[in-house]
Enzyme design. Structure first.
Site, short mmCIF file in Angstrom:
data_model
loop_
_atom_site.label_atom_id
_atom_site.label_comp_id
_atom_site.label_asym_id
_atom_site.label_seq_id
_atom_site.Cartn_x
_atom_site.Cartn_y
_atom_site.Cartn_z
CB SER A 148 -0.95 0.01 1.20
OG SER A 148 -0.21 0.11 2.40
CE LYS A 194 -2.35 1.29 5.30
NZ LYS A 194 -2.50 0.55 4.02
#
Length: 205
Positions: A47, A100
């Site tokens: 991600s 993230k």
């Protein structure tokens, strides 16, 4: 009369004591650094591509606060002892570490703004200044290039339907995070804000 055997034995004993003490001191220092200052994790996801690759080792700074634009490592669920869990894998249970980028911090407002061509861009209304900014992130003075991404009903998640006049507001004590690989990232768009208590630190490399 001095016994040479006893004298030699005493010298060896002193050397062993010094070595054991040195090893224990190094071990304590290592544990302290890993728990309170810097630890490291292995990326087990895509991600954050291309910023971080699957299998890459990331060093994590445990000191200081969390700023917008920084990359953070955090647990996807509450953990009783997050520092020990992230340092040694203890007490984590089924919780997993994720990595993230912080898009917004507490009190910031987010919305999707439609452009002339009908595409949408993410805007952040900063809580501290009230200024509305776009997504521009820098690392060591170099701008981070986020791959081109188009927000749709499927990819907007909790941001769907928000506007400048009815924005999404980040909760107190939380941050809003997203992966740099936006099309292939499960992040705050789906699971909402991340409490600061789950964050173990910010990425150093």
């Amino acid at each position: 009369m001095n016994d040479p055997d006893k004298k030699g034995g005493g010298g060896i004993s002193r050397v062993l004591n010094i070595l054991v003490t040195a090893v224990l001191a190094l071990l304590v220092c290592f544990l302290a650094v890993k728990i309170f200052f810097v630890t490291w994790v292995e990326v087990d996801q895509t991600s954050m591509s291309p910023t971080y690759s699957d299998g890459e080792t990331v060093f994590v700074n445990r000191l200081g606060g969390v700023e917008r634009g920084e990359v953070v490592v955090f647990y996807d669920a509450d953990v009783s002892a997050p520092r020990l869990a992230s340092a040694f894998g203890w007490f984590a249970g089924d919780a997993k570490l994720l990595i993230k980028r912080v898009i917004a911090t507490e009190g910031d407002k987010l919305w999707l703004e439609e452009g002339a061509d009908g595409s949408y861009s993410l805007k952040i209304g900063r809580a501290d200044t009230g200024e509305a900014v776009g997504e521009e992130y820098y690392a060591d003075g170099v701008r981070v290039e986020i791959p081109a991404f188009e927000y749709t009903a499927a990819s907007a998640g909790v941001l769907l339907g928000t506007s400048r006049w009815s924005p999404y507001t980040v909760a107190e004590g939380c941050v809003f995070v997203m992966g740099d690989n936006r099309p292939n990232s499960e992040d705050s768009r789906s699971f909402g804000d991340v409490p600061l208590s789950r964050i173990i630190g910010t990425a150093l490399n």
